[in-house]
Motif scaffolding. Structure first.
Motif, PDB file in Angstrom:
ATOM      1  N   ASN A 273       0.857  -1.181   0.000  1.00  0.00           N
ATOM      2  CA  ASN A 273       0.000   0.000   0.000  1.00  0.00           C
ATOM      3  C   ASN A 273       0.896   1.235   0.000  1.00  0.00           C
ATOM      4  O   ASN A 273       1.473   1.589   1.035  1.00  0.00           O
ATOM      5  CB  ASN A 273      -0.912  -0.002   1.221  1.00  0.00           C
ATOM      6  N   GLN A 274       1.019   1.879  -1.136  1.00  0.00           N
ATOM      7  CA  GLN A 274       1.852   3.076  -1.237  1.00  0.00           C
ATOM      8  C   GLN A 274       1.020   4.351  -1.211  1.00  0.00           C
ATOM      9  O   GLN A 274       1.533   5.440  -1.453  1.00  0.00           O
ATOM     10  CB  GLN A 274       2.702   2.995  -2.509  1.00  0.00           C
ATOM     11  N   SER A 275      -0.268   4.198  -0.906  1.00  0.00           N
ATOM     12  CA  SER A 275      -1.162   5.356  -0.868  1.00  0.00           C
ATOM     13  C   SER A 275      -1.231   5.931   0.546  1.00  0.00           C
ATOM     14  O   SER A 275      -0.606   5.422   1.478  1.00  0.00           O
ATOM     15  CB  SER A 275      -2.567   4.937  -1.313  1.00  0.00           C
ATOM     16  N   LEU A 276      -2.030   6.970   0.696  1.00  0.00           N
ATOM     17  CA  LEU A 276      -2.248   7.586   2.005  1.00  0.00           C
ATOM     18  C   LEU A 276      -3.495   7.032   2.682  1.00  0.00           C
ATOM     19  O   LEU A 276      -3.862   7.474   3.771  1.00  0.00           O
ATOM     20  CB  LEU A 276      -2.382   9.110   1.845  1.00  0.00           C
ATOM     21  N   GLN A 277      -4.150   6.049   2.035  1.00  0.00           N
ATOM     22  CA  GLN A 277      -5.395   5.473   2.539  1.00  0.00           C
ATOM     23  C   GLN A 277      -5.157   4.038   3.012  1.00  0.00           C
ATOM     24  O   GLN A 277      -4.632   3.223   2.269  1.00  0.00           O
ATOM     25  CB  GLN A 277      -6.459   5.480   1.436  1.00  0.00           C
ATOM     26  N   SER A 278      -5.532   3.739   4.240  1.00  0.00           N
ATOM     27  CA  SER A 278      -5.397   2.379   4.751  1.00  0.00           C
ATOM     28  C   SER A 278      -6.376   1.446   4.051  1.00  0.00           C
ATOM     29  O   SER A 278      -7.271   1.895   3.316  1.00  0.00           O
ATOM     30  CB  SER A 278      -5.632   2.344   6.264  1.00  0.00           C
ATOM     31  N   ARG A 279      -6.214   0.139   4.264  1.00  0.00           N
ATOM     32  CA  ARG A 279      -7.098  -0.853   3.644  1.00  0.00           C
ATOM     33  C   ARG A 279      -7.371  -1.950   4.669  1.00  0.00           C
ATOM     34  O   ARG A 279      -6.857  -3.052   4.596  1.00  0.00           O
ATOM     35  CB  ARG A 279      -6.443  -1.423   2.380  1.00  0.00           C
ATOM     36  N   HIS A 280      -8.173  -1.611   5.669  1.00  0.00           N
ATOM     37  CA  HIS A 280      -8.475  -2.579   6.725  1.00  0.00           C
ATOM     38  C   HIS A 280      -9.353  -3.704   6.184  1.00  0.00           C
ATOM     39  O   HIS A 280     -10.263  -3.483   5.375  1.00  0.00           O
ATOM     40  CB  HIS A 280      -9.203  -1.891   7.885  1.00  0.00           C
ATOM     41  N   ALA A 281      -9.066  -4.912   6.645  1.00  0.00           N
ATOM     42  CA  ALA A 281      -9.858  -6.076   6.253  1.00  0.00           C
ATOM     43  C   ALA A 281      -9.854  -7.080   7.395  1.00  0.00           C
ATOM     44  O   ALA A 281      -8.925  -7.125   8.203  1.00  0.00           O
ATOM     45  CB  ALA A 281      -9.296  -6.720   4.990  1.00  0.00           C
TER      46      ALA A 281
END
Length: 282
Positions: A243-251
């Motif tokens: 994840n190189q973005s500024l937004q997390s990706r919780h799962a």
């Protein structure tokens, strides 16, 4: 038990053909909010000094008791890139954790309620499970900027029964996109069977053979909205990128195996002291 399968013939056909299906709105906003708030509480209570670092690229190094005992605990694992050269965290604790696992479904009442819900049993009944048990569960953070890569793999490699019966269940708690590290899979790859296993021996864990080389052009992204459930065949080749973005990706991810006419492999990394309770018996 009165359980009725909730997958349509079209969904079953797609699952058998592609090796995965997406069920939109599987979790309600209230259920997702409850799990996220509960994880915030667990993180607040967690002592940083007890955690390990998790990496799918260096799994042979996962030989400590903290990792093994996580099968029946709620344990926390840091991202590889969470620490600076001085050995200290580069950012706050909540933005440094890779995942929490592997018995959330068993120990924590919020995660247990969702993991063992009737709608899950109905889904598994559709997939012809006779005596399913949840063998592990994880809350995956995919942190902004440092969320680690998950290399191509099959779930049956790590959670093997004879015959193979593992199904992965992956719930998006935030929108999962190409930008923030969604799942990718090779459709139909489950038809080729299991390519390798991770074995637990006296010296730790290791794979019984090298990983095949995959053509990245064969993978398709599985972008989903929060609340969507991805159902993954145990032999499906799948991965996710950093994840190189500024937004997390919780799962939230949990895995099920059958225990009717099946044997849990004694050389799996999970060696439970207490047998898990089945979700139902049919």
């Amino acid at each position: 038990m009165g359980i009725i399968g909730n997958l349509s013939p079209e969904q079953l056909q797609s699952f058998n053909s592609q090796g995965f299906i997406v069920i939109e709105s599987f979790a309600s906003p209230e259920e997702m909010d409850a799990m996220r708030k509960r994880m915030d509480q667990l993180l607040d209570e967690f002592n940083c000094s007890t955690a390990s670092i998790f990496s799918t690229r260096n799994q042979q190094q996962l030989t400590d008791n903290y990792f093994y005992e996580s099968a029946e605990n709620i344990s926390f694992f840091f991202e590889e890139k969470a620490f600076g050269a001085d050995g200290n965290l580069k950012q706050p604790k909540k933005l440094s954790i890779n995942k929490a696992g592997h018995a959330l479904h068993e120990i924590d009442p919020v995660f247990k309620k969702f993991s063992c819900s009737e709608k899950l049993s109905s889904l598994l009944f559709s997939l012809d499970y006779k005596r399913p048990v949840i063998i592990q569960s994880m809350y995956i953070f995919k942190q902004p900027g440092i969320g680690g890569e998950v290399v191509p793999h099959q779930d049956n490699s790590f959670l093997f029964t004879e015959p193979p019966t593992c199904t992965g269940l992956w719930l998006a708690l935030e929108d999962a996109t190409i930008i923030n590290g969604c799942l990718w899979a090779i459709p139909g790859s489950q038809k080729n069977g299991l390519v390798r296993r991770m074995i637990r021996g006296e010296q730790g864990v290791s794979f019984d053979r090298p990983s095949p080389t995959y053509n990245q052009k064969d993978f398709v992204p599985i972008e989903v909205k929060a609340g969507s459930l991805v159902v993954i065949h145990g032999d499906l080749i799948h991965q996710s990128f950093e994840n190189q973005s500024l937004q997390s990706r919780h799962a939230y991810s949990w895995h099920v195996v059958d225990t009717d006419g099946c044997k849990w492999a004694p050389d799996n990394w999970i060696r439970r002291k207490v047998e898990p309770e089945p979700l139902y018996v049919s």
